[in-house]
Design a protein around this motif. Structure first.
Motif, PDB file in Angstrom:
ATOM      1  N   MET A  74       5.903 -10.097  -8.492  1.00  0.00           N
ATOM      2  CA  MET A  74       5.764  -8.909  -7.911  1.00  0.00           C
ATOM      3  C   MET A  74       7.155  -8.737  -7.295  1.00  0.00           C
ATOM      4  SD  MET A  74       3.182  -6.887  -5.421  1.00  0.00           S
ATOM      5  CE  MET A  74       2.139  -6.432  -6.423  1.00  0.00           C
ATOM      6  N   SER A  75       8.243  -7.823  -7.540  1.00  0.00           N
ATOM      7  CA  SER A  75       9.360  -7.538  -6.733  1.00  0.00           C
ATOM      8  C   SER A  75       8.988  -7.009  -5.432  1.00  0.00           C
ATOM      9  CB  SER A  75      10.144  -6.776  -7.495  1.00  0.00           C
ATOM     10  OG  SER A  75       9.629  -5.413  -7.465  1.00  0.00           O
ATOM     11  N   TRP A  76      10.164  -6.980  -4.710  1.00  0.00           N
ATOM     12  CA  TRP A  76       9.959  -6.250  -3.296  1.00  0.00           C
ATOM     13  C   TRP A  76       9.697  -4.876  -3.435  1.00  0.00           C
ATOM     14  CZ3 TRP A  76       9.169  -8.075   1.252  1.00  0.00           C
ATOM     15  CH2 TRP A  76       9.561  -6.745   2.439  1.00  0.00           C
ATOM     16  N   TYR A  77      10.267  -4.206  -4.284  1.00  0.00           N
ATOM     17  CA  TYR A  77      10.034  -2.779  -4.770  1.00  0.00           C
ATOM     18  C   TYR A  77       8.318  -2.430  -4.934  1.00  0.00           C
ATOM     19  CZ  TYR A  77       9.668   1.680  -6.902  1.00  0.00           C
ATOM     20  OH  TYR A  77       9.304   3.039  -7.495  1.00  0.00           O
ATOM     21  N   HIS A  78       8.159  -3.516  -6.067  1.00  0.00           N
ATOM     22  CA  HIS A  78       6.765  -3.419  -6.219  1.00  0.00           C
ATOM     23  C   HIS A  78       5.578  -3.668  -5.134  1.00  0.00           C
ATOM     24  CE1 HIS A  78       8.278  -3.533 -10.370  1.00  0.00           C
ATOM     25  NE2 HIS A  78       7.358  -2.414 -10.599  1.00  0.00           N
ATOM     26  N   ALA A  79       5.910  -4.477  -4.306  1.00  0.00           N
ATOM     27  CA  ALA A  79       5.335  -4.830  -3.123  1.00  0.00           C
ATOM     28  C   ALA A  79       5.118  -3.805  -2.027  1.00  0.00           C
ATOM     29  CB  ALA A  79       5.893  -6.281  -2.473  1.00  0.00           C
ATOM     30  N   GLN A  80       6.274  -3.243  -1.919  1.00  0.00           N
ATOM     31  CA  GLN A  80       6.264  -1.984  -0.966  1.00  0.00           C
ATOM     32  C   GLN A  80       5.367  -0.928  -1.562  1.00  0.00           C
ATOM     33  OE1 GLN A  80       7.521  -1.964   1.938  1.00  0.00           O
ATOM     34  NE2 GLN A  80       8.735  -3.349   2.161  1.00  0.00           N
ATOM     35  N   SER A  81       5.509  -0.693  -2.796  1.00  0.00           N
ATOM     36  CA  SER A  81       4.871   0.448  -3.436  1.00  0.00           C
ATOM     37  C   SER A  81       3.141   0.099  -3.280  1.00  0.00           C
ATOM     38  CB  SER A  81       4.900   0.464  -4.961  1.00  0.00           C
ATOM     39  OG  SER A  81       4.213   1.581  -5.618  1.00  0.00           O
ATOM     40  N   TRP A  82       2.690  -1.399  -3.702  1.00  0.00           N
ATOM     41  CA  TRP A  82       1.568  -1.622  -3.311  1.00  0.00           C
ATOM     42  C   TRP A  82       1.042  -1.577  -1.870  1.00  0.00           C
ATOM     43  CZ3 TRP A  82      -3.174  -2.998  -4.663  1.00  0.00           C
ATOM     44  CH2 TRP A  82      -3.852  -3.900  -4.160  1.00  0.00           C
ATOM     45  N   ILE A  83       1.891  -1.868  -0.934  1.00  0.00           N
ATOM     46  CA  ILE A  83       1.499  -1.699   0.583  1.00  0.00           C
ATOM     47  C   ILE A  83       1.180  -0.150   0.661  1.00  0.00           C
ATOM     48  CG2 ILE A  83       2.384  -1.614   2.850  1.00  0.00           C
ATOM     49  CD1 ILE A  83       1.366  -4.495   1.669  1.00  0.00           C
ATOM     50  N   GLY A  84       2.030   0.867   0.337  1.00  0.00           N
ATOM     51  CA  GLY A  84       1.733   2.192   0.181  1.00  0.00           C
ATOM     52  C   GLY A  84       0.329   2.526  -0.410  1.00  0.00           C
ATOM     53  N   TYR A  85       0.039   1.974  -1.648  1.00  0.00           N
ATOM     54  CA  TYR A  85      -1.196   2.350  -2.109  1.00  0.00           C
ATOM     55  C   TYR A  85      -2.403   1.829  -1.391  1.00  0.00           C
ATOM     56  CZ  TYR A  85      -5.138   1.552  -5.575  1.00  0.00           C
ATOM     57  OH  TYR A  85      -6.267   1.632  -6.280  1.00  0.00           O
ATOM     58  N   LEU A  86      -2.312   0.617  -0.585  1.00  0.00           N
ATOM     59  CA  LEU A  86      -3.333   0.318   0.294  1.00  0.00           C
ATOM     60  C   LEU A  86      -3.359   1.277   1.457  1.00  0.00           C
ATOM     61  CD1 LEU A  86      -2.636  -3.681   0.604  1.00  0.00           C
ATOM     62  CD2 LEU A  86      -4.421  -2.547  -1.041  1.00  0.00           C
ATOM     63  N   ASN A  87      -2.500   1.655   2.232  1.00  0.00           N
ATOM     64  CA  ASN A  87      -2.554   2.801   3.195  1.00  0.00           C
ATOM     65  C   ASN A  87      -2.951   4.047   2.831  1.00  0.00           C
ATOM     66  OD1 ASN A  87      -1.528   0.734   5.362  1.00  0.00           O
ATOM     67  ND2 ASN A  87       0.500   0.992   4.774  1.00  0.00           N
ATOM     68  N   THR A  88      -2.652   4.422   1.660  1.00  0.00           N
ATOM     69  CA  THR A  88      -3.137   5.736   1.221  1.00  0.00           C
ATOM     70  C   THR A  88      -4.361   5.822   0.744  1.00  0.00           C
ATOM     71  OG1 THR A  88      -0.913   6.241   0.087  1.00  0.00           O
ATOM     72  CG2 THR A  88      -2.770   7.656  -0.739  1.00  0.00           C
ATOM     73  N   ASN A  89      -4.800   4.640   0.289  1.00  0.00           N
ATOM     74  CA  ASN A  89      -6.442   4.518   0.085  1.00  0.00           C
ATOM     75  C   ASN A  89      -7.300   4.036   1.290  1.00  0.00           C
ATOM     76  OD1 ASN A  89      -6.615   5.468  -2.725  1.00  0.00           O
ATOM     77  ND2 ASN A  89      -5.085   4.132  -2.972  1.00  0.00           N
ATOM     78  N   ASN A  90      -6.641   3.688   2.442  1.00  0.00           N
ATOM     79  CA  ASN A  90      -7.283   3.284   3.536  1.00  0.00           C
ATOM     80  C   ASN A  90      -8.230   2.116   2.993  1.00  0.00           C
ATOM     81  OD1 ASN A  90      -8.031   3.824   6.353  1.00  0.00           O
ATOM     82  ND2 ASN A  90     -10.002   4.600   5.686  1.00  0.00           N
ATOM     83  N   TYR A  91      -7.390   0.917   2.470  1.00  0.00           N
ATOM     84  CA  TYR A  91      -8.006  -0.049   1.989  1.00  0.00           C
ATOM     85  C   TYR A  91      -8.675  -0.948   3.176  1.00  0.00           C
ATOM     86  CZ  TYR A  91      -8.633  -4.540  -0.695  1.00  0.00           C
ATOM     87  OH  TYR A  91      -9.121  -5.654  -1.220  1.00  0.00           O
ATOM     88  N   LEU A  92     -10.078  -1.318   2.861  1.00  0.00           N
ATOM     89  CA  LEU A  92     -10.892  -2.043   3.801  1.00  0.00           C
ATOM     90  C   LEU A  92     -10.892  -1.047   5.070  1.00  0.00           C
ATOM     91  CD1 LEU A  92      -9.845  -5.539   3.102  1.00  0.00           C
ATOM     92  CD2 LEU A  92     -11.961  -4.355   2.053  1.00  0.00           C
ATOM     93  N   GLY A  93     -10.700   0.014   5.191  1.00  0.00           N
ATOM     94  CA  GLY A  93     -10.872   0.625   6.399  1.00  0.00           C
ATOM     95  C   GLY A  93      -9.561   0.901   7.246  1.00  0.00           C
ATOM     96  N   TYR A  94      -8.280   0.294   6.841  1.00  0.00           N
ATOM     97  CA  TYR A  94      -7.202  -0.050   7.495  1.00  0.00           C
ATOM     98  C   TYR A  94      -6.205   0.867   6.802  1.00  0.00           C
ATOM     99  CZ  TYR A  94      -9.925  -3.453   9.953  1.00  0.00           C
ATOM    100  OH  TYR A  94     -10.730  -4.358  10.384  1.00  0.00           O
ATOM    101  N   ASP A  95      -5.176   1.543   7.536  1.00  0.00           N
ATOM    102  CA  ASP A  95      -4.036   2.580   6.817  1.00  0.00           C
ATOM    103  C   ASP A  95      -2.873   1.848   7.543  1.00  0.00           C
ATOM    104  OD1 ASP A  95      -4.102   3.531   9.415  1.00  0.00           O
ATOM    105  OD2 ASP A  95      -4.381   5.559   8.679  1.00  0.00           O
ATOM    106  N   ASP A  96      -2.819   0.701   7.809  1.00  0.00           N
ATOM    107  CA  ASP A  96      -1.480   0.171   8.597  1.00  0.00           C
ATOM    108  C   ASP A  96      -0.998  -1.138   8.071  1.00  0.00           C
ATOM    109  OD1 ASP A  96      -3.522  -1.377   9.709  1.00  0.00           O
ATOM    110  OD2 ASP A  96      -2.774  -0.978  11.947  1.00  0.00           O
ATOM    111  N   TRP A  97      -1.360  -1.486   6.730  1.00  0.00           N
ATOM    112  CA  TRP A  97      -1.016  -2.593   6.218  1.00  0.00           C
ATOM    113  C   TRP A  97       0.485  -2.835   6.137  1.00  0.00           C
ATOM    114  CZ3 TRP A  97      -4.446  -6.023   5.469  1.00  0.00           C
ATOM    115  CH2 TRP A  97      -5.965  -5.845   5.194  1.00  0.00           C
TER     116      TRP A  97
END
Length: 131
Positions: A74-97
């Motif tokens: 995973m590139s840095w760009y893709h990792a940042q996108s992944w973090i955005g996805y986690l936060n947008t979807n409130n992954y595990l009840g958190y939006d500040d990954w």
């Protein structure tokens, strides 16, 4: 064996035992919700996703191009996108990954020359300040 050799041997054994029983730098607690909390000696507390392969095993990576390039990493760009996805979807009840950060080894500028002693930012045995 002479008494002085026995005393020296006992002293060395004691020192080795003390060195091997030094406290760890962090404690990890399983939160029971697919996260782990890390309490560090400096008082900071971090929460991590328990499964380091979550991006790969989730539906996020089922969309072509979302996760990995030709290298399989995973590139840095893709990792940042992944973090955005986690936060947008409130992954595990958190939006500040966020991704962990690292400061340069010398504290001010990155040195990308390779070294074996950890004295540069591209090296084995790196110890970064305030990471």
């Amino acid at each position: 064996m002479k008494a002085s050799k026995v005393i020296i041997l006992c002293f060395i054994s004691s020192v080795l035992l003390i060195c091997l029983s030094v406290n760890s730098n962090a404690s990890l607690v399983d939160n029971g919700n697919d996260t782990v909390t890390q309490s560090r000696n400096d008082g900071s507390i971090l929460m991590w996703v328990k499964d380091a392969n979550t991006a790969y095993t989730s539906s996020y990576c089922s969309t072509p191009g979302n996760c990995f390039g030709d290298s399989g990493l995973m590139s840095w760009y893709h990792a940042q996108s992944w973090i955005g996805y986690l936060n947008t979807n409130n992954y595990l009840g958190y939006d500040d990954w966020r991704l962990p950060i690292n400061l340069p080894v010398n504290g001010s500028t990155y040195d990308y020359n390779f070294s074996y002693d950890g004295s540069t930012d591209y090296a084995d045995n790196i110890n970064s300040p305030n990471s």
